[in-house]
Design a protein around this motif. Structure first.
Motif, PDB file in Angstrom:
ATOM      1  N   THR A 129       4.101  -0.639  40.924  1.00  7.38           N
ATOM      2  CA  THR A 129       4.764  -1.926  40.699  1.00  7.38           C
ATOM      3  C   THR A 129       5.290  -2.051  39.271  1.00  7.38           C
ATOM      4  OG1 THR A 129       3.369  -2.896  42.394  1.00  7.38           O
ATOM      5  CG2 THR A 129       4.412  -4.429  40.884  1.00  7.38           C
ATOM      6  N   SER A 130       4.554  -1.481  38.308  1.00  4.66           N
ATOM      7  CA  SER A 130       4.995  -1.585  36.913  1.00  4.66           C
ATOM      8  C   SER A 130       6.348  -0.899  36.726  1.00  4.66           C
ATOM      9  CB  SER A 130       3.948  -0.977  35.983  1.00  4.66           C
ATOM     10  OG  SER A 130       3.705   0.364  36.362  1.00  4.66           O
ATOM     11  N   GLN A 131       6.497   0.293  37.337  1.00  6.17           N
ATOM     12  CA  GLN A 131       7.775   1.017  37.242  1.00  6.17           C
ATOM     13  C   GLN A 131       8.895   0.233  37.920  1.00  6.17           C
ATOM     14  OE1 GLN A 131       8.230   5.113  38.479  1.00  6.17           O
ATOM     15  NE2 GLN A 131       6.186   5.621  37.702  1.00  6.17           N
ATOM     16  N   LEU A 132       8.558  -0.363  39.054  1.00  9.22           N
ATOM     17  CA  LEU A 132       9.569  -1.110  39.801  1.00  9.22           C
ATOM     18  C   LEU A 132      10.046  -2.319  39.009  1.00  9.22           C
ATOM     19  CD1 LEU A 132       8.097  -0.973  43.410  1.00  9.22           C
ATOM     20  CD2 LEU A 132      10.261   0.021  42.654  1.00  9.22           C
ATOM     21  N   ASN A 133       9.125  -2.982  38.331  1.00  9.06           N
ATOM     22  CA  ASN A 133       9.528  -4.174  37.582  1.00  9.06           C
ATOM     23  C   ASN A 133      10.320  -3.814  36.336  1.00  9.06           C
ATOM     24  OD1 ASN A 133       8.791  -6.680  38.990  1.00  9.06           O
ATOM     25  ND2 ASN A 133       6.795  -5.675  39.073  1.00  9.06           N
ATOM     26  N   ARG A 134      10.028  -2.650  35.760  1.00 13.58           N
ATOM     27  CA  ARG A 134      10.880  -2.166  34.655  1.00 13.58           C
ATOM     28  C   ARG A 134      12.293  -1.908  35.175  1.00 13.58           C
ATOM     29  NH1 ARG A 134       6.679   0.533  32.459  1.00 13.58           N
ATOM     30  NH2 ARG A 134       7.127   2.503  33.487  1.00 13.58           N
ATOM     31  N   PHE A 135      12.331  -1.304  36.345  1.00 12.33           N
ATOM     32  CA  PHE A 135      13.619  -1.024  36.985  1.00 12.33           C
ATOM     33  C   PHE A 135      14.401  -2.329  37.217  1.00 12.33           C
ATOM     34  CE2 PHE A 135      15.438  -1.454  41.251  1.00 12.33           C
ATOM     35  CZ  PHE A 135      16.591  -0.696  41.099  1.00 12.33           C
ATOM     36  N   LEU A 136      13.709  -3.350  37.698  1.00 10.49           N
ATOM     37  CA  LEU A 136      14.379  -4.616  38.004  1.00 10.49           C
ATOM     38  C   LEU A 136      14.990  -5.227  36.732  1.00 10.49           C
ATOM     39  CD1 LEU A 136      14.765  -6.301  40.605  1.00 10.49           C
ATOM     40  CD2 LEU A 136      12.930  -7.777  39.809  1.00 10.49           C
ATOM     41  N   ALA A 137      14.254  -5.115  35.635  1.00 10.81           N
ATOM     42  CA  ALA A 137      14.768  -5.633  34.358  1.00 10.81           C
ATOM     43  C   ALA A 137      16.041  -4.881  33.957  1.00 10.81           C
ATOM     44  CB  ALA A 137      13.692  -5.506  33.280  1.00 10.81           C
ATOM     45  N   GLU A 138      16.047  -3.567  34.189  1.00 17.30           N
ATOM     46  CA  GLU A 138      17.234  -2.756  33.864  1.00 17.30           C
ATOM     47  C   GLU A 138      18.437  -3.154  34.718  1.00 17.30           C
ATOM     48  OE1 GLU A 138      14.552   1.177  32.965  1.00 17.30           O
ATOM     49  OE2 GLU A 138      16.142   1.322  34.488  1.00 17.30           O
ATOM     50  N   VAL A 139      18.169  -3.441  35.980  1.00 10.35           N
ATOM     51  CA  VAL A 139      19.249  -3.831  36.898  1.00 10.35           C
ATOM     52  C   VAL A 139      19.913  -5.109  36.402  1.00 10.35           C
ATOM     53  CG1 VAL A 139      19.726  -4.724  39.220  1.00 10.35           C
ATOM     54  CG2 VAL A 139      18.308  -2.702  38.940  1.00 10.35           C
ATOM     55  N   VAL A 140      19.089  -6.079  36.047  1.00 13.82           N
ATOM     56  CA  VAL A 140      19.603  -7.372  35.578  1.00 13.82           C
ATOM     57  C   VAL A 140      20.376  -7.191  34.277  1.00 13.82           C
ATOM     58  CG1 VAL A 140      18.904  -9.649  34.732  1.00 13.82           C
ATOM     59  CG2 VAL A 140      17.812  -8.676  36.769  1.00 13.82           C
TER      60      VAL A 140
END
Ligand SMILES: Nc1nc2c(ncn2[C@@H]2O[C@H](COP(=O)(O)OP(=O)(O)OP(=O)(O)O)[C@@H](O)[C@H]2O)c(=O)[nH]1
Ligand SMILES: [Mg+2]
Length: 269
Positions: A129-140
């Motif tokens: 989940t930590s990696q996924l949430n970093r990814f989400l921040a990058e997307v935004v």
């Protein structure tokens, strides 16, 4: 285990009943398989018939890899190969990789097998989940979420809720603001970032609901609490609930064929 299916031919080189049974057998094969390797003749490129077979595999939930075979005889220029790859990316929403190979000389065959195994693993894998949430921040960061009638979409939290195929849930402030182009943008980024080329992934956009304690507050306070969105573990929507939530709004004019022509490569800028 590797299953070799008989080729499906559109032209009547074979009788209709043989065609019927090979299609049926291909369907059985993709229903059992984790990964489909769609072998194309490099002389023809990836044909409409090859796309049909890739589509059959993807609908059955297979991870897919496309191989341009007979490269010993019919290799293309780099430009033509790039064009062929672009065409595949545009046609198939799952964006499978296109490798070149020769069954005759053995060129790249190990690479094809390695890639197929890796695709099978990725289909079963779990991303922290930590990696996924970093990814989400990058997307935004890369592309601001859309605003619908002045109200901007907020993506709050992402977690993986299933595997085989990988399924993700993104909590959002308002599902009505999840427009198709942005949903595809997120999906394509997810593919690129975690090597999901050719892997069927599902993304659910779930609207955050007010918790009971918030509902009992005064209306002004209630709105503020919901909008501030503190991220906590209990914010993750349980799996059963996800089944009831439909995907982002569907446009029948575009989504009549879920996997074909649905992606928009221009979104990758
Ligand atoms: N030059 C060259 N010829 C190949 C290669 N791979 C297959 N062929 C030839 O292509 C023809 C068809 O090969 P098959 O392996 O029978 O093709 P297939 O797709 O399995 O065909 P079906 O099972 O009938 O659908 C044969 O004559 C092979 O020798 C290759 O990499 N290079
Ligand atoms: Mg064969």
């Amino acid at each position: 285990m590797i299953v070799d299916t008989a080729g499906m031919r559109r032209q009547s080189k074979v009788s209709e009943s043989v065609e019927y049974y090979t299609t049926l057998r291909s369907q059985r094969a993709v229903d059992r398989a984790d990964v489909a390797i769609v072998v194309c003749d490099a002389a023809d490129g990836v044909t409409a018939q090859d796309f049909r077979i890739a589509d059959l595999a993807m609908r059955a939930g297979c991870s897919t890899l496309i191989v341009l075979n007979k490269w010993d005889e019919h290799n293309m220029t780099d430009d033509d190969l790039a064009h062929e790859r672009g065409h595949v990316q545009q046609k198939l929403r799952l964006r499978p990789r296109v490798l070149t190979a020769s069954a005759k000389t053995g060129r790249n065959i190990n690479r094809v097998i390695e890639e197929a195994i890796a695709l099978g693993d990725r289909r079963k894998g779990r991303i922290p989940t930590s990696q996924l949430n970093r990814f989400l921040a990058e997307v935004v960061e890369a592309k601001q979420p859309p605003a619908v009638r002045g109200n901007r979409l907020k993506m709050l939290y992402i977690t993986q809720v299933g595997e085989e195929p990988p399924r993700f849930a993104i909590s959002v402030n308002d599902r009505a603001r999840v427009v198709r182009s942005y949903a595809y943008f997120v999906e394509n980024r997810l593919r690129a970032r975690f090597g999901f080329d050719g892997v069927p992934v599902i993304i659910d956009f779930n609207e955050r609901r007010a918790r009971r304690s918030e509902v009992s507050m005064t209306p002004g306070r209630q709105r503020r609490v919901i909008e501030e969105e503190v991220l906590e573990d209990d914010d993750v929507v349980p799996d059963e609930e996800l089944q009831e939530v439909e995907e982002f709004p569907i446009d029948p004019a575009i989504d009549h064929l879920p996997w074909i022509d649905a992606g928009d490569p221009s979104l990758d800028d």
